[in-house]
Design a protein around this motif. Sequence first.
Motif, PDB file in Angstrom:
ATOM      1  N   VAL A 165       0.874  -1.170   0.000  1.00  0.00           N
ATOM      2  CA  VAL A 165       0.000   0.000   0.000  1.00  0.00           C
ATOM      3  C   VAL A 165       0.912   1.220   0.000  1.00  0.00           C
ATOM      4  N   VAL A 166       0.850   2.007  -1.057  1.00  0.00           N
ATOM      5  CA  VAL A 166       1.716   3.177  -1.204  1.00  0.00           C
ATOM      6  C   VAL A 166       0.864   4.422  -1.006  1.00  0.00           C
ATOM      7  N   PRO A 179       3.348  -2.936 -11.282  1.00  0.00           N
ATOM      8  CA  PRO A 179       1.913  -2.703 -11.460  1.00  0.00           C
ATOM      9  C   PRO A 179       1.012  -3.733 -10.790  1.00  0.00           C
ATOM     10  N   ASP A 180       1.482  -4.955 -10.657  1.00  0.00           N
ATOM     11  CA  ASP A 180       0.634  -5.987 -10.048  1.00  0.00           C
ATOM     12  C   ASP A 180       0.749  -6.044  -8.535  1.00  0.00           C
ATOM     13  N   TRP A 181       1.681  -5.253  -7.971  1.00  0.00           N
ATOM     14  CA  TRP A 181       1.960  -5.378  -6.536  1.00  0.00           C
ATOM     15  C   TRP A 181       1.706  -4.103  -5.744  1.00  0.00           C
ATOM     16  N   VAL A 182       1.438  -2.995  -6.416  1.00  0.00           N
ATOM     17  CA  VAL A 182       1.260  -1.724  -5.714  1.00  0.00           C
ATOM     18  C   VAL A 182      -0.216  -1.340  -5.665  1.00  0.00           C
ATOM     19  N   ILE A 183      -0.661  -1.022  -4.469  1.00  0.00           N
ATOM     20  CA  ILE A 183      -2.002  -0.470  -4.228  1.00  0.00           C
ATOM     21  C   ILE A 183      -1.790   0.990  -3.860  1.00  0.00           C
ATOM     22  N   ALA A 184      -2.036   1.885  -4.794  1.00  0.00           N
ATOM     23  CA  ALA A 184      -1.767   3.311  -4.583  1.00  0.00           C
ATOM     24  C   ALA A 184      -2.960   3.968  -3.910  1.00  0.00           C
ATOM     25  N   ALA A 185      -2.716   4.595  -2.766  1.00  0.00           N
ATOM     26  CA  ALA A 185      -3.774   5.260  -1.987  1.00  0.00           C
ATOM     27  C   ALA A 185      -3.606   6.765  -2.076  1.00  0.00           C
TER      28      ALA A 185
END
Length: 467
Positions: free
Chosen positions: A266-267, A292-298
Amino acid sequence: MARLLGVWRRHGSRRGSADLAAGIRMLVLEGRLPVGTGLPAEREVAAALGVSRTMVATAWEALRGEGLVVSRRGAGSWSALPPGAHAREDELPGAGDMIDFTRAVPAAVPGVAGAAAAALPRLTAELAGHGYYELGLPVLRERIADRFTARGLPTVPEQVLVTNGSHHVLAMALRLLAGPGDRVLIEQPTYPNAIDAIRAAHALPVPVAMTDEGWDADAIEVALRQAAPRVAYLIVDFHNPTGHRLDAEGRARLGAVLRRTGTPAVVDETHVELDLDGDPLAGPPPLAAFAPDWVIAAGSASKSHWGGLRLGWVRASTEIINRLAAARRSIDLGSPVFEQLVLAELLGDPEPELRERRAELVTRRDALVEAVRTHCPEWTFRVPAGGLSLWCRLPAPVSTRIAVTAQNHGVWVVPASRFAAQGGLERWLRLPFTQPPEVLADGVRRLALAAASVLDSRAAPAVLNPV
């Protein structure tokens, strides 16, 4: 309680009970001793602190008089709040003559009122429907996606979920990806409420220390391999509280580490629009561009536009978005429609408001820098290129003592231990520059007085209280 209090004496043995009461008062008002917590018996506190039971009893009595401790015969004592008091540092008011350095949140940009007026006709059209948008209003999702694309990360609306702030994203991600006892990698220091969210999920924060230059990629990779956390929480754009920003090369390396270890992250991009020395659209690409498959941008509108909107968003793969939407149903059923309409208006042409926000923050940052250099010349810091605060290194490990003493000088400030998973960081203090320059200058002047009184008396406990 003894560990949380740290070095609590300020006036030697003559005012020990007052100092003890002040330390416990800070723990309650700051939220580190939550309301309703059962308190140990006076004799246990006395034994843990190495003081007399009479001193503890006098401190307890003072706190009872303030409504911060409640006792009942046969039931013991517990922490409480008197009417009108606040339990968390992010709830403490700057009312009256108090200057609030606990909130790193600016007031609303001027365009919020106009956007609300423009959104009213569109609200009328929405009133005929049910008002539930679990993924968010289509127009808002589209404009958020366009902003990601402009920053160098091609995004479609199906990769966006509207939330109730970026903190909401972390809560949902923890529910989806981590369970009780699982490890969550974090930076140290980091955003205090993220630590609280991890613990609320019954997960274990695994801190990796930031360096003077920012992130230690080797240490992060070692922690990912050895601790095997289920998820990481990172702030790579104007880190809270240090102000560091990870460059494109560092993002490429970190993204590669996340891919190799298979760790979702979670970034938190809450500060990404607050690039005070450059153009946010010309900055390094989002970390999701490298994993792209590993980052959850908040993301969030709280710092860029107004915290009162209580809106944020998450950008991830469509698979993750769908899984988050499913997990969300156990928490809530969507974000308020009117606030989404207002934010959609603001994001229709975002640059004018954002330019004004950044210009205002530059003025305030520079005013705070000048005030600290004038009134606290022994404090050192980097001038951040963005974000909302200075991370000041103190000449001695007295952060908590300054925070306690500052109340007597009319200032609320958060001790740096709140930014750490297990306390510590006593040589640091975060100072937000979100208030007008004249308030910032006055607040630093008061902090300087508090710091001087602490530093002048710091040797006294070692002499007067050898226990």
